[in-house]
Structures are given as structure tokens and as C-alpha cells.
Design an enzyme around this catalytic site. Sequence first.
Site, PDB file in Angstrom:
ATOM      1  N   HIS A  24       3.715   6.853   5.557  1.00 17.72           N
ATOM      2  CA  HIS A  24       2.514   7.575   6.015  1.00 17.72           C
ATOM      3  C   HIS A  24       1.676   6.818   7.050  1.00 17.72           C
ATOM      4  O   HIS A  24       0.994   7.426   7.857  1.00 17.72           O
ATOM      5  CB  HIS A  24       1.654   8.038   4.835  1.00 17.72           C
ATOM      6  CG  HIS A  24       0.760   6.983   4.245  1.00 17.72           C
ATOM      7  ND1 HIS A  24       1.167   6.155   3.237  1.00 17.72           N
ATOM      8  CD2 HIS A  24      -0.520   6.624   4.525  1.00 17.72           C
ATOM      9  CE1 HIS A  24       0.182   5.334   2.910  1.00 17.72           C
ATOM     10  NE2 HIS A  24      -0.857   5.593   3.684  1.00 17.72           N
ATOM     11  N   HIS A  43       0.814  -1.218   0.000  1.00 20.00           N
ATOM     12  CA  HIS A  43       0.000   0.000   0.000  1.00 20.00           C
ATOM     13  C   HIS A  43       0.855   1.278   0.000  1.00 20.00           C
ATOM     14  O   HIS A  43       0.742   2.087  -0.926  1.00 20.00           O
ATOM     15  CB  HIS A  43      -0.995  -0.040   1.171  1.00 20.00           C
ATOM     16  CG  HIS A  43      -1.667   1.260   1.454  1.00 20.00           C
ATOM     17  ND1 HIS A  43      -2.519   1.866   0.554  1.00 20.00           N
ATOM     18  CD2 HIS A  43      -1.602   2.088   2.527  1.00 20.00           C
ATOM     19  CE1 HIS A  43      -2.962   3.002   1.070  1.00 20.00           C
ATOM     20  NE2 HIS A  43      -2.407   3.165   2.269  1.00 20.00           N
ATOM     21  N   GLU A  82       0.677   5.673  12.762  1.00 18.82           N
ATOM     22  CA  GLU A  82      -0.707   5.304  13.019  1.00 18.82           C
ATOM     23  C   GLU A  82      -0.862   3.810  13.317  1.00 18.82           C
ATOM     24  O   GLU A  82      -1.543   3.420  14.255  1.00 18.82           O
ATOM     25  CB  GLU A  82      -1.555   5.683  11.791  1.00 18.82           C
ATOM     26  CG  GLU A  82      -3.001   5.263  11.852  1.00 18.82           C
ATOM     27  CD  GLU A  82      -3.798   6.004  12.926  1.00 18.82           C
ATOM     28  OE1 GLU A  82      -3.407   7.133  13.278  1.00 18.82           O
ATOM     29  OE2 GLU A  82      -4.802   5.434  13.411  1.00 18.82           O
ATOM     30  N   ASP A  83      -0.215   2.965  12.540  1.00 18.50           N
ATOM     31  CA  ASP A  83      -0.520   1.530  12.589  1.00 18.50           C
ATOM     32  C   ASP A  83       0.570   0.641  13.182  1.00 18.50           C
ATOM     33  O   ASP A  83       0.396  -0.567  13.259  1.00 18.50           O
ATOM     34  CB  ASP A  83      -0.810   1.010  11.160  1.00 18.50           C
ATOM     35  CG  ASP A  83      -2.111   1.557  10.608  1.00 18.50           C
ATOM     36  OD1 ASP A  83      -2.932   2.024  11.421  1.00 18.50           O
ATOM     37  OD2 ASP A  83      -2.309   1.527   9.383  1.00 18.50           O
ATOM     38  N   ASP A 101     -20.146  15.987 -26.054  1.00 16.66           N
ATOM     39  CA  ASP A 101     -18.715  16.054 -25.724  1.00 16.66           C
ATOM     40  C   ASP A 101     -18.180  14.780 -25.076  1.00 16.66           C
ATOM     41  O   ASP A 101     -17.317  14.820 -24.219  1.00 16.66           O
ATOM     42  CB  ASP A 101     -18.447  17.256 -24.812  1.00 16.66           C
ATOM     43  CG  ASP A 101     -19.235  17.168 -23.515  1.00 16.66           C
ATOM     44  OD1 ASP A 101     -20.157  16.335 -23.443  1.00 16.66           O
ATOM     45  OD2 ASP A 101     -18.925  17.917 -22.587  1.00 16.66           O
ATOM     46  N   ASP A 158      -3.102   8.489  -1.021  1.00 18.92           N
ATOM     47  CA  ASP A 158      -3.500   7.421  -0.097  1.00 18.92           C
ATOM     48  C   ASP A 158      -4.954   7.021  -0.366  1.00 18.92           C
ATOM     49  O   ASP A 158      -5.291   5.846  -0.540  1.00 18.92           O
ATOM     50  CB  ASP A 158      -3.316   7.949   1.331  1.00 18.92           C
ATOM     51  CG  ASP A 158      -3.757   6.958   2.392  1.00 18.92           C
ATOM     52  OD1 ASP A 158      -3.650   5.743   2.156  1.00 18.92           O
ATOM     53  OD2 ASP A 158      -4.206   7.411   3.479  1.00 18.92           O
TER      54      ASP A 158
HETATM   55 MN    MN Z   1      -2.815   4.571   3.998  1.00 18.89          MN
END
Ligand code: MN
Length: 747
Positions: A72, A48, A76-77, A259, A139
Amino acid sequence: MMRQYELVERVKAYDPDADEALLNRAYVYAMKVHGHQKRASGDPYISHPLEVAAILADLKLDDATIVSALLHDTIEDTEATRDEIDRLFGEEIGSLVDGLTKIAKLDLVTKKAEQAENFRKLLIAIASDARVLLVKLADRLHNMRTLQHVRPEKRKRIAQETMDIYAPLAARMGMHGVCEEMEDLAFKTLNPEAYGIVVKRLEELRASNKGLIEEIQLALRAKLDESKIRAQVLSREKKPYSIWSKMERKQISLGQLSDIYGFRVLVDSPADCYAVLGVVHTTWRMVPGRFKDYVSTPKQNDYQSIHTTIVGPRHQRVELQIRSERMHRFAEYGIAAHALYKGSANGKGKPGAGKKKLTLSEESNAYRWLRRLIEMLLEGDNPEEFLEHTKLELFHDQVFCFTPKGLLIALARGATPIDFAYAVHTDIGNSCTGCKINGRTMPLMTRLKNGDEVEILISKTQTPPAAWERVAVTGKARSAIRRATREAARAQYSKLGREILGRAFKRVGKSYRKSTIERILPRLSQASSDDVLTAVGRGELPSADVLQAAFPNIPRPEPPRRRIVQRSEEGWFGLTKAIGLKFRLPGASSRDDRKNAEGIPIKGLKGDLPVGFAATGGAVPGDRIVGIMEPGVGITIYPIHAEALKKFDDQPERWVDVRWDIDEKNEDRFPARIQVSAINEPGTLAQVARIIGEGGGNIDNIKMRRAVEDYTEMVIDLEVWDLTHLNEIISGLRSQSVVSAVKRTHE
Ligand code: MN
């Protein structure tokens, strides 16, 4: 799955000075801390951040952004901490990852107040460094691409949030490629049926247009080569979501969209744009009104391009966008392109910490917009109000209008000034009589546009017409209109009930008292005196029953008998009731008469009583009239000589004593029916219509039948001011040589 070395190669391709060692260290670190974590798809978690980094590499962003993308989700994880990131990768990257951590789990589709607060957090994080937003959008884009692995309920929520917040945010930042892809993925999840239909229709269209795209592309190519202009010719197909939303917005079918296919010509310089335009317009005919020059006048978000539509080689409309490579990059990548531009303009120096930091000091319009948002955020202390302001520019399913004092009113798209009035205050809605939009008087059904200033004109005596319920689009306005019309109708019935009871009491020598009614409520099975009045007014409770309950000792009055009282000059029978009905002609009555008159005053259709006219022939002021109570409707007015009255002969309790009470200011016309016998020759109808028109009558309906060979009989429904007016028209008709007879009819 993308491999680490591929990512590094891609970054090095557009930025040879990128710090390869830093990229590798970040990858190894992320891989280590995410360990055996898995994605919902079953892939190792590291896939990811790697894909997110790859999306940003496609946007050609600097190495610090790519590194932040790799890291990133670490704080957090995993066990990773801000301190550790700072120590290993420097403070610039540490603060980027920290910003991303703060907004990692923000839920932007929850309750309004919470949503606003979360949105505020998101913007504050973006404000510290715009690269936080770029990583966040990448993300989200990757999460949308892999959404099929997520549980269905969660899937919908993520898609909704993407559609509502992230796609508009990407668009506002000028990142159209990202926005389009997000919208399309969200559309597929939120409305799979519609998505399927559009995709299928697109395939059919593609099959039927086989070869056309190539043909146009070749024709353009050949013409540009002839003129020796260096250019790239690209074709593009509109995405299912933008097709769908345009169909919805304009209420048209896919076939009517002109269009779906478009062409882009990319050149080296702005001057070349105009050279291409010259070639195109001298080769093919342009479609008027479709030419736009955003090169000399860029759009608010810095977008630049020349747009034109031409009639192409096979006589079909072809949409063209002409722009330089640089304009193209800005149009597709938005602020991400600014980032790249700044980086390369700074020369070939090593990317030093802080030097390329994308802060809000950038002078692009997208940055200015963000900066303005942040300023508002710092000023205001009401996050909900802040969200409303933000939506003004973010959300396209709403319109934002202003009161004359500058108060912002957010409404659903398609809203009218009626919705606006109710959004300001229910009382304003209920007393609304008209409106001014941007200073001009406009109809109340006008659809409001973003930025409209709306002034509502009010009158205290106004009640909202029931028909407004169909004009209004907001739930608040609709329910308020329903309530107000219900209450207004009830007030009318109650007033009529009071009139009827007042007279009934008087006939037995008593005067009406509220306390009397309140005393007998249980016997009448009613909850309040107003309920009694309303029931009487509706014709659901006979006044005789109320009298009986109130004064059991007074004998029920004898049911009144109708009798024939006169024969009118036109030969109709006039009928009246025996119980002291008093009719009067308004012209002949004095003010005193009016005061003494016992009949319930009829002020016309717009009076404050529930009044209607009999469907057969109507009645006009000056006619002698009688009222019949229609349960649930109110009073229906009949001329006393109407045949239709016969069927009420055995229901004396339904007859009401009424009189005209029309003043000079009356603007209502009244219905009457006449029967005209005329010679059957060409032009007769026109002559009759002309006389009525010149006499100032409105013709509502004409029925014609041939009675005998030479004569035509016309039954005409008219609208006139009063009896005098009607008689003038009748005399006018009688004076015509083709007309043999005119009379009023009630059949
Ligand atoms: Mn993520």
C-alpha cells in the site's frame, strides 16, 4: 514484529486456496523497494505493511486485499510505479494500490473547503473498490497503535482525524471492533487526563466486582447446559472511550453506568437465540423496557442481535446480547464480513482476478449507504455541501435539521430552535417568536434531534430577549443575540432621550430639531445626534446641558422645587414637583387629554422605553407617578407619595414627567405592596391568601411579623392589573372579620 511466514500461515488457515506465491512475491517486493527506510519507531519500514496485512488477515480477507496491504505504501513512498505493480501483480492489485496512493496523504482536518474536497477524493477512491477502504482503515489503525513514536503536534492531528473521520467511517461500515479501538487510541491522545481517570475508575470497579463476572458466566453456562443448547458465553468490558462518551452524553457518573460489563451468548442459529432467551427469562427476572429484538428486525446497518437486561444472581443488572456466530461476525466486521461471506459462498475455486472484487453493487445496507453518498457526490458540485450531507450520518457531535423547504441546517449537538433560526439567517433569529418542530408547536428551548423539520414563527416587531443568549449553544446565535439586545436597548434610550429633549425644548419655547443638535456636537463631545439622544435617555447627559449648549442666551431654568400638595385619604403625603407636572387617572381621561398630556407615556414593562418600577412597593396604572432617571438604567417609576423619592429632592434634573398609557390589550401586571393587620389565629393567612386569589391578584411575596400578642401584620407584594383592581382586592380583605386594617405601603 510479525514475520512473513506467520502471515501466510494465518491467511492459509481461513482460506486454503489463497495464492501463497503471490503473497510471498508481494512481501519480497515491498521489502526490496522500501529498502533501508525506517519507521518513526526505528523499526524497519516493512514492519508497517506487514502489520497492516495482519490486521486484515484477522478480518479474514482475501489474498488480493492482503497483497494490496503489503504494497500500500510502495507507489507513495518508493520508486515503484503503477505500471510496475500492474506488470508484477496484475491489474486488480494495481488499481487497489493506486486507489490507496491517491488517498495516502489526504489531510481531513484542514480548512473546511479543502477538507470537503479531500473527503470527496477519499470516497471516490473507496467507491472504485470497497477493499481500498478496508486497507485504509487497517493502515490507520496500525498508525494509531504506533502513534507514541510520532511528534506530539502531528500526533494530535492524526488522532483528531481518526476520531472525526476514520472511526465514524469504520462504524458506518459496521466494523465495530476497528471503530472501538480507533476511538480509544484517539481518546488517549486527545484527552489523556480523562482517559487516565476512566482507566483508574475501571480498575477500582474491577477490584470491587472481583469474582462477579465469573459467577454470572458460570450461572449462565450451567443453565444453558441444562437445556442442552450449544452456546459460547463471553463477557466484555466497555472501552474507556465509550464509557466516557456515554457519561458525557447522559451527564452521569461512571458509577451510574449500568452497562460497563456485558455478556454475549453466541449460538449456531437464529432459532437458538430465542431458545437462549427463553432459558434466561424463565431463570431470571427481566428488566422491563430493555428488551430489543434485532434478529427479527435488523438495524439499518444490518446489525442483528437480541438485547435484554436481567436481574442477575447477586441482584445486580446484567446486560445480555444473544446472537448467532454469523450475526456476530457481521456485527464485529461489517462489510469485511460480507467480503468473506461472498468469497466462501462462491465455492472453492481459485481466487480469480475481479471475481471477488468488492464493488458497490453489494446489497448490504453499508454498501447502499456508500452508493447513495457517491450518487450525491456525482450530482452536487459543491463539496462543502456534500460534506455537510455526509456528516449527517458520520458525525455524532452534530445534529442535522431541515427547513420546511428541505434545506439542511447542520448544528452543534444540543442546539435549539433559536440556534436553528440564526443559522438560517440573522434576521430570522432576531424576529423569531416561536417554532414548530415536525409540525407541532414546541418551546424554543427544545433540544433539536437529527432529522427534525423546524419551522420558525416570526414577528417583525420582535427583539430577541437577552436571556436567549444562555439558551443558544452556537456562537453565531449568541453573538447575534448580544448585538440585537444591545441595539434594542440603545434604540430605547435614544427614544427616551428624544422624548425628554422634545419636552425640554418646548419649555423654553423652542422646537426640537436634529440640525440644532448636530451643530452643538463638538461642545457636547458627542459623535452623532443619536449619541446625544442615547446619553440623555441613559441619564448620563442632563437635558439642561443640551439646552445650554444650544441656546447659551436663554437662562438656565430655576431648579424646580418639590412641595407637598395634598394629603391623601389614607393618610399619606402626596408630593409633586412645581414644574407643571400633570398627572391623570386613565379612567377619568378622554382621548383629547391623552393627546395633550405632556408626560412621557409609560406603556408598561414591555413598551419601547427603558422603564422599571421602584423596588419598594411598585406602582400600578391609576397611581399618580413620577419618573426618576437612573444613569445607565432608564426611568424608574415611583408613586408620587413614595418616601424613597425624598432622596432625589436635591437632584431636580433627574425628575421626569410621566403618565400611564395603558391600553385594553395590555397583558402586563403591575407591582403593589399592601400591609394587612389581622387577628392572630389559625387559618388567617389562608383566608387572606384566598381572598387575594379569588380577586385575581398574584401574590409575589409575603412577610409576616407579630406586632402585639393578638395581631399579625403581613406585608404582601401583589401583582395586579391596575388601581381599580387593587382597590377591589383591598375592599375584599377589609370585609373579612379577621382583618382589622389594610393599607398600601411603599416601605
Ligand atoms: Mn501506511
